[in-house]
Design an enzyme around this catalytic site. Structure first.
Site, PDB file in Angstrom:
ATOM      1  CE  LYS A  90      -1.179  -7.451  -0.232  1.00 23.58           C
ATOM      2  NZ  LYS A  90       0.262  -8.022  -0.159  1.00 23.58           N
TER       3      LYS A  90
ATOM      4  NE  ARG B 293       0.575 -15.576   3.197  1.00 24.60           N
ATOM      5  CZ  ARG B 293      -0.337 -15.604   3.958  1.00 24.60           C
ATOM      6  NH1 ARG B 293      -0.930 -16.814   4.074  1.00 24.60           N
ATOM      7  NH2 ARG B 293      -0.593 -14.468   4.666  1.00 24.60           N
TER       8      ARG B 293
ATOM      9  CD  GLU C 218      -4.906  -1.369  12.429  1.00 25.58           C
ATOM     10  OE1 GLU C 218      -3.852  -0.493  12.259  1.00 25.58           O
ATOM     11  OE2 GLU C 218      -4.928  -2.444  13.054  1.00 25.58           O
TER      12      GLU C 218
ATOM     13  CE  LYS D 138      -0.187  -8.039   4.126  1.00 27.96           C
ATOM     14  NZ  LYS D 138       1.216  -8.088   4.271  1.00 27.96           N
TER      15      LYS D 138
END
Length: 325
Positions: A249, A207, A234, A197
C-alpha cells in the site's frame, strides 16, 4: 518496398480477439471493497474528498455488503469510526464498539458469500490520531501497541471476522496478533498483513473518511517511499511471523514493489488502491480531463498485471457489477 513479416496488430483487430489473447483479466473475486461505518448515523453521510463514497450507518452498511456480495466481490474491508475518541483507542477493542457491531452485522448479512476483513489499528479511535499507544515522550510505544492490537484482534474475531488485517506497521504486529488469536481459540481466522505500507501523501481522503485527528506524518512507522528492498524485508518478516496474505500500500505508485513481492513469496499478495488514487481519478474525470471508466479499468488492470492477486479498491462493487462472474 519491404513489408513486415511480424504483424502483432492482427491480434488487436477486434474486441473479441483482444479478449482472447488478454494476459491479465479482472474478475469480481479479485476485488475487495473497503467500507466505512460511523457510530450514531441514521443514514449514510457523504465523504466530500471521496466522491461516491460514504460513511455508512449500520443499516446502510448491511445493504452495501449485500450488494457487494451479490456482485461477486471477493472481500469487504471494514473500518469503524466511533462517535468519541479517547487517548488509548479503547473503542477499537470494545466488544460493543462500532467496528465489532459492524463486523457482526456484515458477517450475519453475507455469511460465507464473501470474505469479511477487519482493520486492526488505533488511529480511528485515538484523540491524537496515531496508530498506537503513546509513551511519555509522545512517540508510539511499539510493544504497548502490540498488546492493544492483540486485544483488537480477539474482539474482531469474536465478532465474526474471517480475516484480520493489522495495518499499523508496528514491528512484531503479525506475531502478536497470531499468538493472541490462537490462544483465544481463533485458529481459523487468517491474517492479511499490511506488510509494505508506505508513508504516502495519498492517504488524505481516507483520514477525512475516518475523521482522523493526526497532525504530521507517520514516517517513523511507515516505510520510506525511497526504499524498495526494505519492503521485501518487511514482507518476509511478516510471513515468518504467521501472515497468511501480505499487502502493498499504496498500489499504483508502487507497482515495482508489488512485482518484487509477488515474485519473492508463496502467499497471496494484495495491493491497496488508496483513497488518494481514487480521488485523483474521480477529480480529473469530473473535469473531463480523462475517461473515467477506462481510467478505472486501466488502473486496476495495471495493479493485477504487476502481480497482485487481489486489489483493495473503492470501485470494487461498481466494477464487479460490470464484469462477467
Amino acid at each position: 518496398m519491404s513489408f513486415p513479416a511480424d504483424r502483432p496488430r492482427r491480434l488487436r483487430r477486434t474486441s473479441a480477439l483482444r479478449g482472447l489473447v488478454a494476459e491479465t483479466r479482472l474478475h469480481p473475486a479479485d476485488l475487495i471493497q473497503p467500507l466505512f461505518v460511523r457510530e450514531g448515523l441514521d443514514e449514510p453521510r457523504e465523504i466530500p474528498s471521496m466522491p461516491g463514497q460514504v460513511q455508512h450507518s449500520r443499516d446502510s452498511l448491511r445493504k452495501a455488503a449485500s450488494a457487494a456480495a451479490t456482485a461477486g466481490v471477493g472481500g469487504l474491508l471494514i473500518f469503524g469510526i466511533p462517535a468519541e475518541k479517547d487517548p488509548d483507542g479503547y473503542g477499537a477493542w470494545d466488544p460493543y464498539g462500532i467496528a465489532q457491531l459492524a463486523i457482526a452485522d456484515v458477517a450475519a448479512e453475507v455469511g460465507d458469500a464473501t470474505v469479511v476483513i477487519s482493520d486492526i489499528n488505533l488511529d480511528e479511535y485515538t484523540e491524537h490520531g496515531q496508530v498506537g499507544v503513546l509513551d511519555a515522550t509522545g512517540d508510539v510505544d511499539n510493544d504497548a501497541t502490540l498488546r492493544a492490537y492483540a486485544q483488537v484482534a480477539i474482539a474482531q474475531a469474536n465478532a465474526g471476522a474471517h480475516v484480520v488485517a493489522p495495518s499499523g506497521m508496528m514491528d512484531g504486529q503479525v506475531a502478536a496478533v497470531r499468538q493472541a488469536l490462537d490462544q483465544a481459540g481463533h485458529h481459523r481466522v487468517a491474517i492479511l498483513a499490511y506488510a509494505a505500507k508506505y508513508d504516502s501523501a495519498f492517504y488524505g481522503p481516507f483520514r477525512d473518511a475516518v475523521e482522523s485527528r493526526l497532525t504530521g506524518t507517520r514516517s517513523t512507522a511507515q516505510q520510506d517511499p525511497a526504499n524498495s528492498r526494505e519492503a521485501l524485508r518487511e514482507v518476509l518478516l511478516d510471513i515468518e511471523e504467521g501472515a497468511d496474505m501480505v499487502m502493498v500500500k499504496p498500489a499504483g505508485l508502487y507497482l515495482d514493489v508489488v512485482r518484487m513481492v509477488a515474485d519473492a513469496v508463496n502467499v497471496p499478495v494484495s495491493a491497496y488502491q488508496t483513497s488518494g488514487e481514487y480521488a485523483a481519478i474521480e477529480a480529473a474525470a469530473a473535469q473531463g480531463w480523462l475517461m473515467r471508466d477506462r481510467a478505472i479499468r486501466e488502473s486496476l488492470t495495471a495493479i493485477r498485471r504487476a502481480g497482485a492477486g487481489s486489489v483493495i479498491t473503492y470501485w470494487a462493487t461498481e466494477i464487479a457489477e460490470q464484469l462477467p462472474g
